[in-house]
Design a protein around this motif. Structure first.
Motif, PDB file in Angstrom:
ATOM      1  N   PRO A 275       5.503 -11.594  -0.841  1.00 25.69           N
ATOM      2  CA  PRO A 275       5.117 -12.941  -1.696  1.00 25.69           C
ATOM      3  C   PRO A 275       6.110 -13.636  -0.210  1.00 25.69           C
ATOM      4  CG  PRO A 275       6.675 -11.438  -3.351  1.00 25.69           C
ATOM      5  CD  PRO A 275       6.170 -10.931  -2.101  1.00 25.69           C
ATOM      6  N   LEU A 276       5.702 -14.577  -0.321  1.00 27.61           N
ATOM      7  CA  LEU A 276       5.147 -15.301   1.636  1.00 27.61           C
ATOM      8  C   LEU A 276       5.684 -16.668   0.859  1.00 27.61           C
ATOM      9  CD1 LEU A 276       1.608 -14.796   2.153  1.00 27.61           C
ATOM     10  CD2 LEU A 276       3.394 -12.904   2.862  1.00 27.61           C
ATOM     11  N   ALA A 277       6.753 -17.017   2.205  1.00 27.93           N
ATOM     12  CA  ALA A 277       6.714 -18.290   1.776  1.00 27.93           C
ATOM     13  C   ALA A 277       6.048 -18.673   3.102  1.00 27.93           C
ATOM     14  CB  ALA A 277       8.114 -18.585   1.622  1.00 27.93           C
ATOM     15  N   LEU A 278       4.497 -19.111   2.595  1.00 36.68           N
ATOM     16  CA  LEU A 278       4.428 -20.062   3.656  1.00 36.68           C
ATOM     17  C   LEU A 278       3.226 -20.851   2.842  1.00 36.68           C
ATOM     18  CD1 LEU A 278       1.720 -18.754   4.407  1.00 36.68           C
ATOM     19  CD2 LEU A 278       3.475 -17.538   6.036  1.00 36.68           C
TER      20      LEU A 278
ATOM     21  N   VAL B  26      -0.105 -15.333  15.542  1.00 33.58           N
ATOM     22  CA  VAL B  26      -0.194 -16.974  14.752  1.00 33.58           C
ATOM     23  C   VAL B  26      -1.526 -17.244  14.482  1.00 33.58           C
ATOM     24  CG1 VAL B  26       0.219 -19.136  14.830  1.00 33.58           C
ATOM     25  CG2 VAL B  26       1.685 -17.411  15.572  1.00 33.58           C
ATOM     26  N   LEU B  27      -1.668 -17.509  12.916  1.00 31.91           N
ATOM     27  CA  LEU B  27      -3.204 -17.570  12.194  1.00 31.91           C
ATOM     28  C   LEU B  27      -3.297 -18.665  12.212  1.00 31.91           C
ATOM     29  CD1 LEU B  27      -2.915 -14.644   9.209  1.00 31.91           C
ATOM     30  CD2 LEU B  27      -3.805 -14.366  11.969  1.00 31.91           C
ATOM     31  N   SER B  28      -2.634 -19.456  11.998  1.00 32.19           N
ATOM     32  CA  SER B  28      -3.104 -20.957  11.053  1.00 32.19           C
ATOM     33  C   SER B  28      -1.248 -21.802  11.434  1.00 32.19           C
ATOM     34  CB  SER B  28      -3.891 -20.932  10.456  1.00 32.19           C
ATOM     35  OG  SER B  28      -3.161 -20.678   9.235  1.00 32.19           O
ATOM     36  N   SER B  29      -1.188 -23.281  11.227  1.00 33.74           N
ATOM     37  CA  SER B  29      -1.031 -23.777  10.636  1.00 33.74           C
ATOM     38  C   SER B  29      -0.886 -24.969   9.297  1.00 33.74           C
ATOM     39  CB  SER B  29       0.288 -25.154  12.002  1.00 33.74           C
ATOM     40  OG  SER B  29      -1.623 -25.943  12.151  1.00 33.74           O
ATOM     41  N   PHE B  30       0.377 -25.753   9.266  1.00 33.60           N
ATOM     42  CA  PHE B  30      -0.361 -26.150   7.793  1.00 33.60           C
ATOM     43  C   PHE B  30       1.638 -27.137   7.692  1.00 33.60           C
ATOM     44  CE2 PHE B  30       1.816 -22.309   7.216  1.00 33.60           C
ATOM     45  CZ  PHE B  30       3.650 -22.808   6.472  1.00 33.60           C
ATOM     46  N   PRO B  31       0.790 -27.606   7.372  1.00 35.72           N
ATOM     47  CA  PRO B  31       1.891 -29.543   6.770  1.00 35.72           C
ATOM     48  C   PRO B  31       3.450 -28.890   5.443  1.00 35.72           C
ATOM     49  CG  PRO B  31       0.178 -30.107   5.447  1.00 35.72           C
ATOM     50  CD  PRO B  31      -0.199 -28.988   6.477  1.00 35.72           C
ATOM     51  N   GLY B  32       4.494 -28.536   6.318  1.00 35.30           N
ATOM     52  CA  GLY B  32       5.296 -27.696   5.152  1.00 35.30           C
ATOM     53  C   GLY B  32       5.879 -28.970   4.663  1.00 35.30           C
ATOM     54  N   PRO B  33       7.108 -28.553   3.777  1.00 39.29           N
ATOM     55  CA  PRO B  33       8.284 -29.506   3.371  1.00 39.29           C
ATOM     56  C   PRO B  33       9.169 -30.091   4.849  1.00 39.29           C
ATOM     57  CG  PRO B  33       8.931 -27.465   3.082  1.00 39.29           C
ATOM     58  CD  PRO B  33       7.722 -26.964   3.901  1.00 39.29           C
ATOM     59  N   SER B  34       9.802 -31.910   4.394  1.00 33.66           N
ATOM     60  CA  SER B  34      10.396 -31.941   4.888  1.00 33.66           C
ATOM     61  C   SER B  34      10.363 -31.936   6.744  1.00 33.66           C
ATOM     62  CB  SER B  34      12.320 -31.200   4.383  1.00 33.66           C
ATOM     63  OG  SER B  34      12.004 -31.328   3.322  1.00 33.66           O
TER      64      SER B  34
ATOM     65  N   LEU C 209       8.632 -30.443   8.372  1.00 34.23           N
ATOM     66  CA  LEU C 209       8.774 -29.066   8.859  1.00 34.23           C
ATOM     67  C   LEU C 209       6.914 -29.136   9.195  1.00 34.23           C
ATOM     68  CD1 LEU C 209      11.294 -26.558   7.131  1.00 34.23           C
ATOM     69  CD2 LEU C 209      11.359 -27.893   9.663  1.00 34.23           C
ATOM     70  N   THR C 210       6.144 -28.401  10.790  1.00 34.82           N
ATOM     71  CA  THR C 210       5.379 -28.050  10.160  1.00 34.82           C
ATOM     72  C   THR C 210       5.416 -26.371   9.868  1.00 34.82           C
ATOM     73  OG1 THR C 210       4.541 -29.857  12.003  1.00 34.82           O
ATOM     74  CG2 THR C 210       3.418 -27.714  12.235  1.00 34.82           C
ATOM     75  N   GLY C 211       4.925 -25.745   9.651  1.00 38.83           N
ATOM     76  CA  GLY C 211       4.619 -24.380   8.830  1.00 38.83           C
ATOM     77  C   GLY C 211       3.721 -23.669   9.722  1.00 38.83           C
ATOM     78  N   TYR C 212       4.280 -22.164  10.410  1.00 34.50           N
ATOM     79  CA  TYR C 212       3.078 -21.889  11.151  1.00 34.50           C
ATOM     80  C   TYR C 212       2.773 -19.907   9.658  1.00 34.50           C
ATOM     81  CZ  TYR C 212       3.163 -25.016  14.747  1.00 34.50           C
ATOM     82  OH  TYR C 212       3.385 -25.822  15.368  1.00 34.50           O
ATOM     83  N   ALA C 213       1.671 -20.248   9.558  1.00 34.54           N
ATOM     84  CA  ALA C 213       1.051 -18.187   9.480  1.00 34.54           C
ATOM     85  C   ALA C 213       1.182 -17.127  10.328  1.00 34.54           C
ATOM     86  CB  ALA C 213      -0.196 -18.463   8.594  1.00 34.54           C
ATOM     87  N   ALA C 214       1.672 -16.560  10.437  1.00 34.94           N
ATOM     88  CA  ALA C 214       1.859 -15.847  11.254  1.00 34.94           C
ATOM     89  C   ALA C 214       2.045 -14.086  10.353  1.00 34.94           C
ATOM     90  CB  ALA C 214       3.219 -15.764  12.045  1.00 34.94           C
ATOM     91  N   LEU C 215       1.586 -13.527  11.365  1.00 34.85           N
ATOM     92  CA  LEU C 215       1.853 -11.683  11.372  1.00 34.85           C
ATOM     93  C   LEU C 215       3.106 -10.775  11.944  1.00 34.85           C
ATOM     94  CD1 LEU C 215      -1.667 -10.102  10.537  1.00 34.85           C
ATOM     95  CD2 LEU C 215      -0.560 -11.056   8.538  1.00 34.85           C
ATOM     96  N   TYR C 216       3.809 -10.205  11.703  1.00 34.89           N
ATOM     97  CA  TYR C 216       4.323  -9.628  12.788  1.00 34.89           C
ATOM     98  C   TYR C 216       4.406  -8.026  12.012  1.00 34.89           C
ATOM     99  CZ  TYR C 216       8.577  -8.123  14.993  1.00 34.89           C
ATOM    100  OH  TYR C 216       9.021  -7.194  16.084  1.00 34.89           O
ATOM    101  N   LEU C 217       3.890  -6.955  12.673  1.00 28.10           N
ATOM    102  CA  LEU C 217       3.999  -5.555  12.843  1.00 28.10           C
ATOM    103  C   LEU C 217       3.103  -5.725  11.150  1.00 28.10           C
ATOM    104  CD1 LEU C 217       7.577  -4.735  13.067  1.00 28.10           C
ATOM    105  CD2 LEU C 217       5.968  -4.379  14.666  1.00 28.10           C
ATOM    106  N   GLY C 218       2.278  -6.056  11.412  1.00 25.48           N
ATOM    107  CA  GLY C 218       1.299  -6.066  10.194  1.00 25.48           C
ATOM    108  C   GLY C 218       1.914  -6.982   8.342  1.00 25.48           C
ATOM    109  N   ARG C 219       2.664  -7.926   8.917  1.00 24.22           N
ATOM    110  CA  ARG C 219       3.473  -8.036   7.849  1.00 24.22           C
ATOM    111  C   ARG C 219       3.191  -9.371   7.657  1.00 24.22           C
ATOM    112  NH1 ARG C 219       3.496  -5.256   3.173  1.00 24.22           N
ATOM    113  NH2 ARG C 219       4.670  -6.147   2.505  1.00 24.22           N
ATOM    114  N   PRO C 220       3.117 -10.466   6.564  1.00 23.70           N
ATOM    115  CA  PRO C 220       2.326 -11.797   6.962  1.00 23.70           C
ATOM    116  C   PRO C 220       3.823 -12.724   6.741  1.00 23.70           C
ATOM    117  CG  PRO C 220       1.544 -11.143   4.592  1.00 23.70           C
ATOM    118  CD  PRO C 220       2.574  -9.694   5.068  1.00 23.70           C
ATOM    119  N   GLN C 221       4.343 -13.012   7.808  1.00 23.00           N
ATOM    120  CA  GLN C 221       5.292 -13.919   7.801  1.00 23.00           C
ATOM    121  C   GLN C 221       5.216 -15.714   7.896  1.00 23.00           C
ATOM    122  OE1 GLN C 221       8.582 -12.473   8.182  1.00 23.00           O
ATOM    123  NE2 GLN C 221       8.730 -14.474   7.844  1.00 23.00           N
ATOM    124  N   ALA C 222       6.394 -16.222   7.395  1.00 18.21           N
ATOM    125  CA  ALA C 222       5.544 -17.733   7.414  1.00 18.21           C
ATOM    126  C   ALA C 222       7.143 -18.417   8.566  1.00 18.21           C
ATOM    127  CB  ALA C 222       6.826 -18.444   6.682  1.00 18.21           C
TER     128      ALA C 222
END
Length: 249
Positions: A11-14, A42-50, A52-65
């Motif tokens: 589950p991804l918080a992004l 880093v795959l892409s950016s997106f508008p986050g809450p409050s 924040l600017t969010g970034y969708a990323a992979l780290y060691l093959g796992r999705p990471q916000a």
């Protein structure tokens, strides 16, 4: 390995909005570039809450916000939660991130097994010398021959010294689908002594994608479940897992 490992990509918080797009690496703010230097992709950016600017990323093959503070000076890795401790938009985030990863699978160099337009598509990383890849190919015949599934084999060369040359021979064949079918049916493909540079480049792309997805053995198969979430099965699945992968028989 032949014991299936079934797991959703965590589950991804992004959130990747449908309009989100990847910016060139040099466009990322300094804290995001610092994470890239530590191994984040880093795959892409997106508008986050409050703010924040969010970034969708992979780290060691796992999705990471990753979230950037409004002043652009700090990056925060992990989930965003509300006052009740609930993660920010978890179901939407799973689906959207899964869609982004699915597009990466679509853009790889694969050989189709099954008819175009089949209602279900499965991507699997395949080594020509992998016995469990061959087992999966054989076990899938009823679904493929019935037109229910198209399996897209992403060729890699890992298991033996001649694996890259065999993978290249399949990709370079005049009819790659027919060549793969003959190979998996027992008529082993002959290694290509001097693969064209273009074919070698395709194999390199597939290898990098495999590493990006955190896959280190074949077969590793990816499909989308009924909720549109990306799921993974490692190895040649037993009967129950095979139906999860390929759908109703």
């Amino acid at each position: 390995m032949n014991a299936p490992l079934i797991r959703g990509l965590a589950p991804l918080a992004l959130w990747l909005s449908l309009s989100a797009h990847a910016a060139p690496p040099q466009a990322w703010p300094a804290p995001i570039q610092a994470l890239e230097a530590q191994g984040y992709e880093v795959l892409s950016s997106f508008p986050g809450p409050s703010g924040l600017t969010g970034y969708a990323a992979l780290y060691l093959g796992r999705p990471q916000a990753v979230y950037l503070t409004p002043d652009g000076r700090q990056a925060i890795v992990g989930n965003v939660t509300d006052a009740r401790g609930d993660k920010w938009k978890p179901e939407l985030l799973d689906r959207q991130f899964g869609a982004a990863l699915w597009r990466q699978l679509e853009s790889s160099h694969w050989i189709a097994d099954g008819k175009d337009g089949a209602p279900r598509v499965v991507y699997t990383f395949t080594d020509p010398n992998c016995p469990y890849c061959r087992q999966l190919w054989r076990d899938a015949r009823p679904w493929v021959q019935a037109g229910k599934v198209q399996i897209r084999h992403i060729l890699v060369g890992l298991l033996a010294e001649d694996s890259p040359a065999k993978a290249a021979a399949l990709l370079a064949a005049p009819d790659p689908a027919a060549a793969l079918a003959r190979h998996e049916a027992g008529d082993s493909v002959r290694p290509l002594a001097k693969p064209p540079a273009a074919v070698g480049a395709k194999l390199a792309v597939n290898q990098r994608l495999m590493e990006r997805f955190g896959v280190f053995a074949t077969p590793a198969s990816f499909y989308r479940d009924a909720q549109g979430r990306l799921q993974k099965i490692q190895g040649a699945p037993a009967a129950a897992a095979l139906q999860q992968l390929l759908g109703p028989r």
